[in-house]
Motif scaffolding. Structure first.
Motif, short mmCIF file in Angstrom:
data_model
loop_
_atom_site.label_atom_id
_atom_site.label_comp_id
_atom_site.label_asym_id
_atom_site.label_seq_id
_atom_site.Cartn_x
_atom_site.Cartn_y
_atom_site.Cartn_z
N VAL A 6 47.27 45.68 38.38
CA VAL A 6 47.51 44.33 37.85
C VAL A 6 49.00 44.17 37.55
CG1 VAL A 6 47.07 42.73 35.95
CG2 VAL A 6 45.19 44.07 36.91
N THR B 89 38.18 44.80 38.92
CA THR B 89 39.06 44.24 37.91
C THR B 89 38.31 43.25 37.03
OG1 THR B 89 40.98 44.48 39.36
CG2 THR B 89 41.22 42.97 37.52
N THR B 90 37.49 42.41 37.63
CA THR B 90 36.70 41.44 36.87
C THR B 90 35.75 42.14 35.90
OG1 THR B 90 36.82 39.80 38.65
CG2 THR B 90 35.06 39.53 37.05
N PHE C 15 49.55 38.42 34.69
CA PHE C 15 48.45 37.90 33.87
C PHE C 15 48.87 36.60 33.21
CE2 PHE C 15 46.53 37.55 29.57
CZ PHE C 15 45.26 37.15 29.99
N VAL D 135 45.68 38.25 37.55
CA VAL D 135 44.55 37.81 36.74
C VAL D 135 44.94 36.54 36.01
CG1 VAL D 135 43.02 38.36 34.81
CG2 VAL D 135 43.69 40.16 36.42
N THR E 232 40.61 36.20 39.67
CA THR E 232 41.29 37.43 40.08
C THR E 232 41.62 37.36 41.56
OG1 THR E 232 39.90 38.63 38.49
CG2 THR E 232 41.13 39.94 40.06
N THR F 250 38.87 43.17 43.43
CA THR F 250 38.74 42.02 42.53
C THR F 250 37.50 42.17 41.65
OG1 THR F 250 37.46 40.67 44.11
CG2 THR F 250 39.86 40.51 44.21
#
Length: 456
Positions: free
Chosen positions: A240, A174-175, A243, A215, A204, A171
């Protein structure tokens, strides 16, 4: 005795006697209770006064003059700035004992007839870091650069986090990528929702079992500039699969009611034990998957089902513990105030071929009465309220129905103790099992088993 005058900025040594419910050290200066964050019981610390009131003092720890073995060096470099964790400076064994003591202290204060020996040792984790599968970080903008993280305790100063050791690494990675993408595209940000439009939070979530990542950007508006390009870039990130935007222009709420999935799937796929779940964007699904399985097993153990019982699960959420209990029950009915969670629970029951459960949307106390009128009388009731605990109507309903066993899953020791003071009119507390769902913080959950009194 006349109060000794104390001024802000005054310094003095203080012996810490115990910890408060928020993890702050508590001592007494001239008989006045004094709260000192980051100080531990048994330590002598040098304190500078930061707040003076008629009833208490608050101070900042300037130096530890006499330390205790429970003190450790916090592994997070911003621990003393960030308000996310409160106990990283305490050994994990000491944290578990502290959480047990929080519950004991709450019982002594609000339900003195529930004795300390009813509170079992806290069940902890083998690895008490990297357990959070979801983050939701507020954002702000400096030029084109997007910053995201947590606010410094009791302030409006944002700490831009590149790393957080209680979050799953996936996480955080990804952030970090999302921050870079938003910076490159110069995405609008709304730190002040009364004056600005744009993104407020980056949210996330990773599924422990499947590795899928969802996300969600919490935004004041669905008409986010460059949304298509932003969606395309984010969906290219590793793992991912979903979204979207959550629309929320209320400064007092973390998320709004409307979520728009812009690309990918609406859910990610998770598993707790052998049970599979589809998790939606803003579901109140657990964020510590390993320890949630421990919690659910504790609930099943407390219920002592034989396969002949009817079970009512109040505030069932997405059906987490309900689906575990159903395997041992004759039939189970669950209810929750959140309609989307009921949809999620129903879908998960179908996906796992569990056919002895029914989930309904509504007020738990009202549904309980309705079920009984329709002939479904619960032998066991489980309840998982929010931190504010039970309402008077809910307590009255449970005391009146008097199931053979009642399982209370608590998120707040104080409200638990206040509720038990009333519930023990009809029930006996067999035990309270604390479970550490959020290591390094002061939060503690508990599974409480109550049995119907033989004579009422």
């Amino acid at each position: 005795m006349k109060d000794v005058e104390v001024k802000i900025g005054q310094k003095f040594p203080l012996t810490i006697k115990r910890l408060g419910i928020n993890g702050e050290g508590i001592g007494y200066f001239k008989r006045k209770i004094t709260f000192v964050p980051d100080a531990l019981p048994g330590e002598v610390v040098l304190v500078r006064v930061t707040k003076v009131s008629n009833r208490f003092l608050e101070g900042k720890m300037m130096k530890v003059r006499e330390s205790v073995p429970e003190r450790v060096n916090p592994p997070c470099p911003v621990f003393f700035l960030c308000g996310g964790c409160q106990l990283q400076h305490m050994s994990y064994d000491a944290q578990l004992k502290f959480k047990q003591q929080i519950i004991i202290d709450s019982m002594e204060k609000y339900a003195g007839h529930v004795k300390a020996d009813k509170v079992k040792p806290t069940i902890g984790m083998d690895k008490p870091f990297r357990y959070r599968s979801k983050n939701q970080f507020p954002v702000e903008k400096s030029g084109r650069k997007i910053r995201a993280g947590l606010y410094k305790e009791q302030s409006n100063t944002l700490i831009d986090l590149d790393e957080c050791i209680v979050q799953d690494k996936r996480t955080m990675e990804t952030t970090q990528s999302i921050k870079a993408i938003m910076s490159e595209l110069n995405i609008d940000v709304a730190k002040n929702v009364n004056k600005e439009e744009g993104v407020r939070y980056i949210m996330t979530r990773v599924a422990e079992d499947s590795g899928e990542i969802q996300v969600i950007l919490v935004s004041t508006t669905p008409d986010l500039k460059k949304a298509d390009l932003l969606s395309e870039r984010i969906m290219r990130l590793p793992h991912v699969t979903s979204f979207g935007l959550n629309i929320n222009d209320d400064r007092d709420l973390l998320v709004g009611e409307e979520t728009i999935i812009l690309s990918g799937d609406e859910t990610i796929h998770e598993k707790i034990g052998m049970t599979e779940y589809d998790v939606t964007a803003v579901s109140a699904f657990p964020i510590n998957i390993k320890q949630t399985n421990v919690l659910y097993e504790a609930v099943v153990e407390a219920a002592e089902l034989t396969g002949k019982e009817n079970v009512a699960d109040l505030f069932c959420g997405a059906g987490g513990s309900a689906l575990k209990l159903a395997a041992h029950a004759r039939a189970l009915k669950g209810v929750d105030l959140n309609e989307q969670e009921i949809i999620n629970a129903t879908y998960s029951a179908s996906a796992n071929a569990i056919d002895n459960v029914t989930f309904e949307h509504g007020e738990p106390a009202d549904k309980l009465e309705e079920w009984i009128q329709d002939g479904f009388y619960p032998d066991v009731i489980t309840i998982n309220p929010n931190r504010s605990g039970l309402t008077a109507d809910e307590i009255d309903a449970i005391n009146e129905i008097k199931p053979h066993r009642f399982i209370y899953i608590s998120r707040n020791p104080s409200t638990l103790a206040k509720d038990l003071a009333h519930l023990t009119k009809a029930f006996t507390v067999d035990y309270i099992q604390p479970i550490d769902m959020f290591p390094q913080t002061t939060q503690v959950e508990a599974v409480v088993r109550l049995s119907r009194k033989r004579r009422l």
